[in-house]
Design a protein around this motif. Structure first.
Motif: not given
Length: 102
Positions: A9, A12-13, A15, A44-49
């Protein structure tokens, strides 16, 4: 062959472009690693992982990578603890060469 996935994780996300720049900065350290056939960096698509998918010749060669020093590197670079999972690859379908190997 052994497939290893790593994930962590992020604080922070990121880009896609931020991740690409970070991944490019670490990619050279994986060139020429004994037993490592391929590494894919993943986000990941949400940029969090973030993490990686690695293809290794053997479990022993894979285990030689994921040492405490490697974990320290990940913790310092990404401020998080990595998760490492090992999988045996019994059969591979390679559409690039139109081959199935076992």
């Amino acid at each position: 062959m052994i497939i290893v996935t790593t994930s962590f994780s992020l604080p922070r996300p990121l880009s896609g472009e931020e991740a690409r720049q970070i991944f490019l900065s670490t990619a050279p350290k994986y060139l020429g690693v004994p037993g490592l056939l391929r590494k894919h960096y993943v986000l990941s698509e949400d940029g969090q992982t973030a993490g990686g998918v690695y293809l290794w010749n053997s479990r022993a060669e894979a285990e030689s990578m994921y040492t405490e020093a490697w974990r320290v590197f990940v913790r310092e670079k990404y401020q998080t603890e990595p998760v490492v999972r090992y999988f045996e690859s019994a059969v591979t379908v390679d559409n690039g060469s139109n081959q199935i190997s076992a």
